[in-house]
Scaffold this active site. Structure first.
Site, PDB file in Angstrom:
ATOM      1  N   LYS A  30       0.805  -1.217   0.000  1.00  0.00           N
ATOM      2  CA  LYS A  30       0.000   0.000   0.000  1.00  0.00           C
ATOM      3  C   LYS A  30       0.842   1.274   0.000  1.00  0.00           C
ATOM      4  O   LYS A  30       0.361   2.332  -0.392  1.00  0.00           O
ATOM      5  CB  LYS A  30      -0.977   0.003   1.179  1.00  0.00           C
ATOM      6  CG  LYS A  30      -2.103  -0.998   0.979  1.00  0.00           C
ATOM      7  CD  LYS A  30      -3.448  -0.362   1.204  1.00  0.00           C
ATOM      8  CE  LYS A  30      -4.596  -1.260   0.806  1.00  0.00           C
ATOM      9  NZ  LYS A  30      -4.574  -2.583   1.438  1.00  0.00           N
ATOM     10  N   GLU A  85      -9.849 -13.975  -3.290  1.00  0.00           N
ATOM     11  CA  GLU A  85     -10.633 -13.373  -2.207  1.00  0.00           C
ATOM     12  C   GLU A  85     -10.862 -14.375  -1.089  1.00  0.00           C
ATOM     13  O   GLU A  85     -10.837 -15.583  -1.320  1.00  0.00           O
ATOM     14  CB  GLU A  85     -12.043 -13.047  -2.722  1.00  0.00           C
ATOM     15  CG  GLU A  85     -12.160 -11.880  -3.614  1.00  0.00           C
ATOM     16  CD  GLU A  85     -13.616 -11.616  -3.940  1.00  0.00           C
ATOM     17  OE1 GLU A  85     -14.021 -10.466  -3.826  1.00  0.00           O
ATOM     18  OE2 GLU A  85     -14.343 -12.564  -4.312  1.00  0.00           O
ATOM     19  N   SER A 126      -8.516   2.266   8.254  1.00  0.00           N
ATOM     20  CA  SER A 126      -7.754   2.076   9.489  1.00  0.00           C
ATOM     21  C   SER A 126      -6.672   1.016   9.323  1.00  0.00           C
ATOM     22  O   SER A 126      -5.899   0.768  10.230  1.00  0.00           O
ATOM     23  CB  SER A 126      -8.694   1.687  10.636  1.00  0.00           C
ATOM     24  OG  SER A 126      -9.386   0.512  10.300  1.00  0.00           O
ATOM     25  N   ASP A 149     -17.552 -11.130  -3.099  1.00  0.00           N
ATOM     26  CA  ASP A 149     -18.263 -10.127  -3.922  1.00  0.00           C
ATOM     27  C   ASP A 149     -17.559  -9.874  -5.253  1.00  0.00           C
ATOM     28  O   ASP A 149     -18.206  -9.657  -6.275  1.00  0.00           O
ATOM     29  CB  ASP A 149     -18.413  -8.814  -3.151  1.00  0.00           C
ATOM     30  CG  ASP A 149     -17.065  -8.232  -2.766  1.00  0.00           C
ATOM     31  OD1 ASP A 149     -16.398  -8.832  -1.909  1.00  0.00           O
ATOM     32  OD2 ASP A 149     -16.667  -7.203  -3.339  1.00  0.00           O
ATOM     33  N   GLY A 187     -16.170 -13.535   1.645  1.00  0.00           N
ATOM     34  CA  GLY A 187     -16.460 -12.260   0.989  1.00  0.00           C
ATOM     35  C   GLY A 187     -16.161 -12.340  -0.492  1.00  0.00           C
ATOM     36  O   GLY A 187     -15.238 -11.707  -0.987  1.00  0.00           O
ATOM     37  N   SER A 234       1.121  -9.871  -0.256  1.00  0.00           N
ATOM     38  CA  SER A 234       0.783  -8.443  -0.215  1.00  0.00           C
ATOM     39  C   SER A 234       1.170  -7.711   1.066  1.00  0.00           C
ATOM     40  O   SER A 234       1.318  -6.488   1.039  1.00  0.00           O
ATOM     41  CB  SER A 234      -0.716  -8.252  -0.484  1.00  0.00           C
ATOM     42  OG  SER A 234      -1.475  -9.005   0.427  1.00  0.00           O
TER      43      SER A 234
HETATM   44  C1  PLP Z   1      -5.318  -3.610   1.209  1.00  0.00           C
HETATM   45  C2  PLP Z   1      -4.711  -4.952   1.183  1.00  0.00           C
HETATM   46  C3  PLP Z   1      -5.128  -5.926   0.256  1.00  0.00           C
HETATM   47  C4  PLP Z   1      -6.236  -5.681  -0.732  1.00  0.00           C
HETATM   48  O1  PLP Z   1      -5.882  -4.686  -1.652  1.00  0.00           O
HETATM   49  P1  PLP Z   1      -6.981  -3.954  -2.564  1.00  0.00           P
HETATM   50  O2  PLP Z   1      -6.221  -2.978  -3.362  1.00  0.00           O
HETATM   51  O3  PLP Z   1      -7.990  -3.321  -1.644  1.00  0.00           O
HETATM   52  O4  PLP Z   1      -7.624  -5.024  -3.383  1.00  0.00           O
HETATM   53  C5  PLP Z   1      -4.466  -7.141   0.255  1.00  0.00           C
HETATM   54  N1  PLP Z   1      -3.482  -7.421   1.149  1.00  0.00           N
HETATM   55  C6  PLP Z   1      -3.062  -6.516   2.056  1.00  0.00           C
HETATM   56  C7  PLP Z   1      -1.971  -6.895   2.982  1.00  0.00           C
HETATM   57  C8  PLP Z   1      -3.659  -5.245   2.106  1.00  0.00           C
HETATM   58  O5  PLP Z   1      -3.246  -4.364   3.027  1.00  0.00           O
END
Ligand code: PLP
Length: 323
Positions: free
Chosen positions: A55, A206, A80, A212, A210, A306
């Site tokens: 992010k 996903e 948050s 969706d 959830g 991620s």
């Molecule tokens: C926010 C986040 C996601 C999902 O990302 P999106 O861009 O909302 O699809 C996946 N893994 C982690 C660790 C995140 O912080």
């Protein structure tokens, strides 16, 4: 001609902005994982990114493009989770004031982490107040620019730089899997894949509770759900964004789901075999591969990890409860 919200040029420009600021995270392999799946897996480790998740890429790319007036006014967001910390850190690096709207019962560690990066925390009552409305009102009253967690072109382009780096390292791939919440990461990475590895099949993953995004891709319309109960707190979104969905429906082949038990099993795999701390949401894509949700046999597969922000005691509890 493309009418999509972002192009590969946007991702490439974001990558230039992030040069020397974001970590170029490692791409790791595991012979155990390869043997278990019969594939050649390449793990892009965004759990090792600054502030512990991809992010940072999108948040920094967005604030870096503020006008001088916007920079003087400051930034606000209503997330948050990891996006809050990403905004707070990016704002500090760029000399911009950050305001983060958080529920009054947010975990103390998250409040502290955000304040630690210099962000001002404004609390709201999650049962009686609408965080999005509050964010918009504060933005208007205080001259702040609102950067949402995923449905924003600059955020999406920034997230796509993770996949751009992956392809630069591995060359073309047969498959790319990324976690999916609101779709910032998936839409950005699919944009990079389309340009750098056109034959690559892109798949979003996903939590089962959830799905969706899966239903949205199948029906062709954005499906809204109640906040899902899942360990994957970074993917507890109620719907995709208008901008992210526009890209996902063009560039993503399929969306699959995994269970919480499969996420915990994958956390254990990463810790014991690859010495990596990965948060539950960060395990989504890998869980799909390790639990046979996608046919990967004989293929070269990119797997996006991620994030790694999980409280250590919580991590220990989850791993222990799974036996
Ligand atoms: C926010 C986040 C996601 C999902 O990302 P999106 O861009 O909302 O699809 C996946 N893994 C982690 C660790 C995140 O912080």
């Amino acid at each position: 001609m493309s009418t999509l919200p972002i192009t590969f040029e946007d991702v490439a420009a974001a990558h230039e902005r992030l040069r020397g600021v974001a970590h170029r995270t490692p791409v790791l392999t595991s012979s155990t994982a390869n043997e278990r799946t019969g594939a050649q897996l390449f793990f892009k480790c965004e759990n090792l990114q600054r502030m512990g998740a991809f992010k940072f890429r999108g948040a920094y790319n967005a604030i870096a493009q503020f006008t001088p007036e916007q920079k003087a006014g400051g930034v606000i967001t209503f997330s948050s989770g990891n996006h809050a910390q990403a905004i707070a850190l990016s704002a500090r690096l760029l000399g911009v004031k950050a305001v983060i709207v958080m529920p009054h019962d947010a975990p103390a560690v998250k409040v502290e982490a955000t304040r630690g990066y210099g962000g001002e925390v404004v609390f709201y009552d999650r049962y009686t107040e609408d965080r999005e409305a509050l964010g918009k009102r504060l933005a208007a009253e205080r001259g702040l620019t609102l950067i949402p967690p995923y449905d924003h072109a600059h955020v999406m382009a920034g997230q796509g730089t993770a996949a751009k780096e992956l392809f630069e390292e591995t060359g073309e791939l047969d498959l790319l899997l990324t976690p999916l919440g609101g779709g910032g990461l998936l839409s950005g990475c699919a944009t990079a894949a389309h340009a750098l590895s056109p034959a690559c099949t892109v798949i979003g993953v996903e939590p089962e509770a959830g799905n969706d995004g899966q239903r949205s891709l199948q029906s062709g319309e954005i499906v809204h759900i109640d906040t899902p109960k899942t360990l994957a707190d970074g993917a507890q979104t109620q719907h995709l964004g208008n901008l992210t969905f526009a890209v996902i429906r063009e560039r993503v082949s399929e969306i699959v789901t995994v269970s919480d038990a499969e996420l915990v099993d994958t956390m254990k795999f990463f810790a014991s075999r690859m010495k990596l701390v990965v948060e539950p949401t960060g395990c989504l894509a890998a869980a799909a591969v390790l639990h046979g949700k996608v046919d990967v046999r004989g293929k070269r597969v990119g797997v996006l990890i991620s994030g790694g922000n999980v409280d250590l005691l919580r991590f220990a509890e989850l791993v222990q409860a799974a036996g």
